[in-house]
Design an enzyme around this catalytic site. Sequence first.
Site, PDB file in Angstrom:
ATOM      1  N   SER A   1       0.811  -1.207   0.000  1.00  0.00           N
ATOM      2  CA  SER A   1       0.000   0.000   0.000  1.00  0.00           C
ATOM      3  C   SER A   1       0.849   1.264   0.000  1.00  0.00           C
ATOM      4  O   SER A   1       1.586   1.527  -0.932  1.00  0.00           O
ATOM      5  CB  SER A   1      -0.961  -0.047   1.205  1.00  0.00           C
ATOM      6  OG  SER A   1      -1.928   0.954   1.136  1.00  0.00           O
TER       7      SER A   1
ATOM      8  N   ASP B   1      -2.399   6.321  -3.506  1.00  0.00           N
ATOM      9  CA  ASP B   1      -1.238   5.675  -2.901  1.00  0.00           C
ATOM     10  C   ASP B   1      -0.761   4.551  -3.805  1.00  0.00           C
ATOM     11  O   ASP B   1      -1.252   4.382  -4.931  1.00  0.00           O
ATOM     12  CB  ASP B   1      -1.559   5.181  -1.491  1.00  0.00           C
ATOM     13  CG  ASP B   1      -2.527   4.007  -1.472  1.00  0.00           C
ATOM     14  OD1 ASP B   1      -3.270   3.839  -2.459  1.00  0.00           O
ATOM     15  OD2 ASP B   1      -2.564   3.270  -0.470  1.00  0.00           O
TER      16      ASP B   1
ATOM     17  N   ASP C   1      -1.074   1.356  -4.131  1.00  0.00           N
ATOM     18  CA  ASP C   1      -1.971   0.366  -4.727  1.00  0.00           C
ATOM     19  C   ASP C   1      -3.326   0.962  -5.079  1.00  0.00           C
ATOM     20  O   ASP C   1      -4.256   0.247  -5.442  1.00  0.00           O
ATOM     21  CB  ASP C   1      -2.135  -0.852  -3.825  1.00  0.00           C
ATOM     22  CG  ASP C   1      -2.853  -0.548  -2.514  1.00  0.00           C
ATOM     23  OD1 ASP C   1      -2.832   0.629  -2.093  1.00  0.00           O
ATOM     24  OD2 ASP C   1      -3.410  -1.472  -1.903  1.00  0.00           O
TER      25      ASP C   1
ATOM     26  N   ASP D   1      -5.814   2.308  -3.486  1.00  0.00           N
ATOM     27  CA  ASP D   1      -7.064   2.171  -2.717  1.00  0.00           C
ATOM     28  C   ASP D   1      -7.275   3.337  -1.767  1.00  0.00           C
ATOM     29  O   ASP D   1      -8.269   3.384  -1.047  1.00  0.00           O
ATOM     30  CB  ASP D   1      -7.126   0.830  -1.972  1.00  0.00           C
ATOM     31  CG  ASP D   1      -6.049   0.666  -0.908  1.00  0.00           C
ATOM     32  OD1 ASP D   1      -5.159   1.544  -0.801  1.00  0.00           O
ATOM     33  OD2 ASP D   1      -6.088  -0.341  -0.174  1.00  0.00           O
TER      34      ASP D   1
END
Length: 447
Positions: free
Chosen positions: A103, A242, A244, A246
């Site tokens: 993440s 960010d 990834d 999400d």
Amino acid sequence: MTRKLFGTDGVRGTANQYPMTAEMALKIGAAAGRYFRNDGSNGHRVVIGKDTRLSGYMFENALTAGLTSTGMNVLLLGPVPTPAVGMLTTTMRADVGIMISASHNPHHDNGIKFFGPDGFKLSDEAEAEIEAMVFADIQLAQSINIGRAKRIDDGRFRYAERVKATFPQGQNLKGLKVVIDCANGAAHKVAPEVLWELGAEVIPVGVSPNGYNINENCGSTSPRTAAETIVSHGADVGICLDGDADRIMILDEKGNVADGDQLMALMAGRWADEGRLSGGALVATVMSNLGLERYLDGRGLRLERTNVGDRYVVERMRAGGYNLGGEQSGHIVMTDFATTGDGLLAGLQFLAAMIATGKKASELTKSFETVPQMLKNVRYSAGSDPLSAESVKKAIADAEGLLVGKGRLLIRKSGTEPLVRVMAECEDAALLEQVVDGIVAEVQTAA
């Protein structure tokens, strides 16, 4: 049961150090394969996505080896956002989805996140069962039943079309100049494509991943570059994702940052006005600002608080029939459209509000006045438990006494890093600093 592997969002750590080693990833893959291929047939499949970290190649191969060894067929998506994995798990009729990502963490970390066949993250109970299998003898498939693996080339495009379909019909982004910061991560191709195809003038930032620069001086945790780009190009708005994709932070035309709380407040208010907010409530975590709670209360709406972690938000949403939730950190969950936090989708909802109202971003990013909030992190050594120290317990009790009727205090361990997070809210700035620094000092001593 004490967890050895799974935290608040899957398994995470420094690449090539326990538990994020290739050997452990292979075992995790085999355990997940055995858990989901529980009838012994060869029709089971798993989709695997990843972000742009160099270690993603290693974990992708290790997970594939473990999964195929227990008879699972693997569909490799390559770099795609985490929400794309949640979506494609269902649309491709997979039994499980896996995202390889840490993440917002720096490149040297990585992680493994799981989605069930319904596209939602796994429950604590399911993760506990998989973890138990990792440390037991895993029954491998017979040679004739070993699984296959193949690359899927159109996963990104399937996701793009699904996200675009959430934008209000008949509207487009023509006339908007949008800075999109992809954090050199998983959305570095799809996010600029989606915005451009919807009609925006797109100024991309953080779209040159090299395996090491994910989240480095860019993205939702470091929006300065995007802010400078907005000002220098005279852009209308900025979207920072960010690694990834999400999470999201919105930047107005002056480069000012609005966090997830402000975005949720805007959406909750608009959805309530349109009769779309299920249950008259927004679900957020204990970290969300007190100002958000006061704003919702003034609108006759409720704030349902959960533990930190977007999957706990989603669990409460599903249990209560709510359709909007998220975290201050920028996870925005809209179960009418997706099964997990989706930064790009949330960004499109904000842009749709700009188009519908004709207002500037700065007029839409200040739904409420925030109560002053201070958050400090204290790193502790492996094996220690600073929160069990009597000196720390006393400091916390003293701080709670000082804040009665004036604010609130939250002390917790991170679920993804060896950190104690000390957060307090209080309109008295001096008192706020006093209680946080006092607890931090005691935790540092005990750590």
